[in-house]
Scaffold this active site. Structure first.
Site, PDB file in Angstrom:
ATOM      1  N   ASP A  79      -0.915  -6.256   8.958  1.00  0.00           N
ATOM      2  CA  ASP A  79      -1.880  -5.217   8.594  1.00  0.00           C
ATOM      3  C   ASP A  79      -3.104  -5.952   8.065  1.00  0.00           C
ATOM      4  OD1 ASP A  79      -1.852  -2.289   6.356  1.00  0.00           O
ATOM      5  OD2 ASP A  79      -3.372  -3.092   7.712  1.00  0.00           O
ATOM      6  N   TRP A 124       0.843  -1.179   0.000  1.00  0.00           N
ATOM      7  CA  TRP A 124       0.000   0.000   0.000  1.00  0.00           C
ATOM      8  C   TRP A 124       0.890   1.244   0.000  1.00  0.00           C
ATOM      9  CZ3 TRP A 124      -2.199   2.683   4.814  1.00  0.00           C
ATOM     10  CH2 TRP A 124      -3.168   3.633   4.459  1.00  0.00           C
ATOM     11  N   LYS A 156     -13.584  -0.920   5.572  1.00  0.00           N
ATOM     12  CA  LYS A 156     -14.186  -1.675   4.478  1.00  0.00           C
ATOM     13  C   LYS A 156     -15.185  -2.711   4.955  1.00  0.00           C
ATOM     14  CE  LYS A 156     -10.316  -0.015   2.461  1.00  0.00           C
ATOM     15  NZ  LYS A 156      -9.387   0.866   3.191  1.00  0.00           N
TER      16      LYS A 156
END
Lengths: 426, 410
Positions: free
Chosen positions: A239, A158, A275
């Site tokens: 993560d 990311w 999300k």
């Protein structure tokens, strides 16, 4: 006085400007450069300007329903109604956040019957979604980790990981991860690189639905990675931004995290509810440190608070309250699991339809990776020139690396997308 | 072998420990005069009626969702919040040189400002620039600037303990003698913890020195409206400095004046020389925000924006704010009156001369200890009390206890 004399003089000669400083001094900020435009935002800006009715925004990292609209989960609306009825006050949360939230958050990740939770040897603090969690984690490591200052990220990772760790004072290195020749996992390359990482370094792993590639290790591969990481005595930073959102099954998506803990890794973990609960703008997340024992967990907790206080004092209530209500109310929890499953399924279906569409268009390329990859993002394998054509000729907006957000694909436009991709790759 | 086995236990934050001790105390007449949150005369938290109203509007608005806000925050919140601080008709706003960053509470706004200054002020990454905070000040000011990388956070003279007022000469002296370009954190109104603010004339003197010596103005405005009951009056100092042409930061909190403590609603207002400088500053602020929290929480900002941008709701809010401010003013009057009636030694004028949530009583540490241990009245070791903790029901007990502390403990 100095100022009043000057003011009088200015008022006399420049009646519309009475601020002496404006004339005396140039700006403090003359040397400040314009910050580089955010690559993803740039995509959205360009998309907005495009007048083509068939345009598609595949840069967006937020879930969309099959009509291309933002999706507020029913369990969220129901939770909000329950909360509103309670008429709660707005008193400050503790620095570490809402206790009920952090407990539920940890249970979701680790499993309610995890030995770690039973023994009290972990601490979870509420954070400002995933970014806030990573930042607190990075700050914590920077201050207390006695090992090398290097954090090893998968290549690619990311985009925001690098500046977060850097701003926290850590240094960034990489291990091989994505294999562009297969659009899959470079398992051999990863093991090779990991075997060379200096002991006690930090290694960051995406728990599931790797961002940006969508490529996840298989369980057998995770096992080997866990083994090797243990041999190298590395500190594991997980993560997990997509638990539930990847496969549709929250336990399956957390498998890697739980396996590592089982194998004796005292991990640190970032979680996001942006999300999987659609709580993007409410900023709900958690940061967990698994320790040796409860005493160590207490000490770590006290230091996390010291880190948090000078950044934002204490976290926002609204999103955490919604997440907690959902997780702890049986009806809502079941509904949530259904809805998360639904979101994941729609993504999976779009992957399948895209590949079917490409076949139908007559593409002879191997598009299996589109189906093998998981989560919101897909690394199509498109080259920058092809991406540019897709944007210019078909008004399909995505990032230059060939990444598309499957969330932006719907049954209404998947055919058009297949057509465009085929046109630029045949 | 744990990587964290060497991690030492950190001391708890004093003000939260105080509340914890209070909560654990079984004494029936206990009083919490510690942490700074408004309380009603029943000693209860108060969700502002206008906030309740707006929350209902929001929860029933089907057009709203939980999508990410822009990195710098909700645009209608940022502009409305800056207008509140600077005034609708602020020339700086009309000249397009005012911008803002929505942040997590006042703390978050201070943090963003501090991080920006450390990177871009007085040279690049000049961590040696002195940052001055008042003596005393909110205990988190030091940590915010130190954690942003500033190596030299120093006190400027402010509170004169003997005369229980502003040490203006000391303050001006520090302004005259400090290194040029030093950063000064100024409390816009209702100084925390002393409740003692400069007068308008005193602010003018302060501004003059700061202009002449090229010092950076960083206002902390956590109590606008809450102090005097008037938004304009409480913003006078900020607006005066803007009118004098300073480039400056103003960290605003809506925790107290909107009672939105736990929703973390703050705004860093940036006043720049011109629109171009402002643009570049905001672009760099985005980068700092992105690695700290990516984008701010939506709920609280929405509540504030909806209220400030609606003429009727805005009036209702100002009314709610005045309710809070008036109750505090009443408690100040009554506490002073009771201490005077009791004949408690010393002068107690400072209680009504001070403004805002807090009062520096002048009690010394031993007297504070007596209050806490013997009387179960919880206040900070500095002698700071939160006036909101006083009610018509407990004020006699508190006054009598102060009387006892002052007369029996030296």
């Amino acid at each position: 006085s100095f100022l009043s004399t000057l003011t009088q003089t200015m008022k006399g000669s420049h009646p519309h400007h009475y601020s002496p400083a404006l004339f005396l001094y140039s700006s403090w900020w003359g040397g400040v450069q314009m910050g580089p435009p955010d690559p993803i935002l740039g995509v959205t800006e360009a998309f907005k300007r495009d007048t083509n009715p068939k345009k598609m925004n595949l840069g967006v990292g937020a879930y969309r329903d099959d009509q291309g609209k933002p999706f507020v989960l029913s369990c969220v609306r129901k939770a909000e109604a329950l909360i509103a009825a309670k008429q709660l006050d707005k008193e400050y949360l503790p620095i570490g956040g809402l206790g009920e939230f952090t407990k539920a958050c940890a249970q979701l990740a680790l499993g309610a019957d995890n030995e770690v939770l039973k023994s009290g040897r972990s601490i979870t603090v509420q954070t400002i979604s995933g970014t806030g969690s990573l930042r607190i984690g990075a700050n914590f490591l920077s201050r207390f980790h006695g090992g090398p200052r290097d954090v090893y990220l998968p290549k690619p990772s990311w985009g925001n990981h690098t500046p977060i760790f850097r701003d926290a004072g850590m240094q960034l290195k990489a291990y091989r991860y994505y294999d562009p020749s297969t659009c899959g996992f470079d398992f051999k390359g990863a093991l090779d690189d990991i075997s060379k990482i200096p002991e006690q370094s930090v290694i960051l792993l995406h728990a599931c639905a790797h961002n940006p590639t969508g490529v996840d290790p298989k369980p057998e591969q995770w096992k080997e990675i866990a083994d090797l990481v243990k041999k190298r005595n590395l500190l594991v930073f997980f993560d997990m931004a997509y638990q539930g959102f990847a496969s549709g099954d929250i336990d399956r998506d957390a498998w890697s995290v739980r396996y590592f803990i089982e194998q004796g890794h005292n991990i640190v973990l970032s979680q996001s509810f942006a999300k999987n609960m659609g709580l993007y703008g409410e900023r709900v997340g958690g940061f967990t440190v698994v320790c040796n024992d409860a005493d160590e967990a207490k000490r770590v907790e006290s230091q996390l608070k010291i880190l948090i206080r000078p950044i934002y004092s204490n976290p926002p209530m609204n999103g955490a309250r919604i997440a907690t209500t959902i997780l702890n109310t049986p009806d809502l929890r079941s509904l949530w699991l259904e809805e998360v499953h639904g979101m994941a399924n729609r993504i999976i279906k779009m992957r399948e339809q895209l590949v079917a569409g490409l076949k139908k268009e007559g593409s002879t390329h191997n598009w299996q990776h589109v189906i093998d990859q998981i989560g919101m993002f897909c690394f199509t394998g498109l080259k920058p020139e092809q991406v540019e054509r897709l944007t210019k000729e078909f008004s399909v907006y995505m990032t230059k690396d060939g990444r598309i957000s499957m969330a932006g694909v719907s049954s209404g436009n998947v055919g058009y997308l297949a057509h465009g991709i085929h046109a630029v790759t045949k | 072998m744990s990587v964290f086995c060497e991690v030492p236990q950190a001391a708890p934050v004093a003000v939260f420990k105080l509340t914890q001790d209070f909560n654990n105390d079984p004494f029936l007449k206990k009083v919490n005069l510690g942490v700074g949150a408004y309380r009603t005369d029943e000693g209860q938290p108060w969700v502002l009626p206008v906030v309740k109203k707006v929350e209902k509007i929001i929860v029933h608005d089907d057009r709203l969702n939980h999508e990410y806000l822009p990195i710098l925050g909700l645009p209608e919140f940022r502009s409305a919040a800056s207008k509140i601080a600077l005034g609708d008709d602020s020339p700086a706003i009309l000249e397009n040189r005012v911008g803002a960053v929505q942040c997590l509470g006042g703390t978050g706004a201070l943090k963003m400002g501090a991080e920006f200054l450390r990177r871009f002020y007085n040279g690049n990454n000049n961590t040696k620039t002195p940052v001055y905070v008042s003596a005393p000040t909110w205990e988190n000011h030091n940590a915010v600037f130190a954690n942003a990388g500033f190596e030299d956070v120093r006190p400027y003279k402010y509170w004169d303990a003997e005369k229980r007022g502003l040490d203006l000469a000391g303050f001006l002296g520090d302004l005259e003698s400090c290194p040029e370009h030093s950063i000064f954190v100024l409390h816009a109104c209702a100084h925390n913890p002393t409740g003692t603010d400069p007068t308008q004339e005193q602010w003018e003197l302060i501004a003059e020195v700061m202009m002449r010596r090229k010092l950076f103005v960083f206002f902390d405005s956590a109590y606008q409206g809450f102090a005097s009951g008037s938004l304009e009056k409480d913003a006078w100092a900020v607006r005066y400095f803007v009118s004098m042409g300073f480039e400056m930061f103003c960290a605003q909190s809506f925790s107290k004046n909107f009672g939105l403590y736990n929703e973390r609603v703050g705004n860093l207002t940036v006043v720049a020389r011109d629109a171009d400088n402002l643009k570049r500053v905001l672009s760099q602020m985005e980068k700092i925000v992105r690695t700290t929290w990516s984008n701010p929480p939506a709920q609280g900002a929405r509540i504030v924006a909806t209220t400030l941008n609606s003429p009727e709701l805005f009036i209702e809010w100002k009314d709610n704010v005045k309710t809070m401010a008036d109750r505090v003013l009443l408690m100040r009057e009554q506490l002073k009156a009771k201490l005077q009636a009791l004949g408690t030694p010393g002068t107690w004028d400072h209680i009504t001369e001070q403004i805002g949530m807090f009062s520096f009583t002048g009690l010394n540490p031993k007297q504070v200890e007596y209050m806490v241990k013997e009387k179960h009245i919880y206040l900070m070791a500095s002698g700071r009390i939160n006036m909101c903790g006083l009610t018509t029901k407990n004020i006699d007990y508190v006054a009598e206890s102060i009387h006892e502390a002052v007369t029996t403990v030296q």
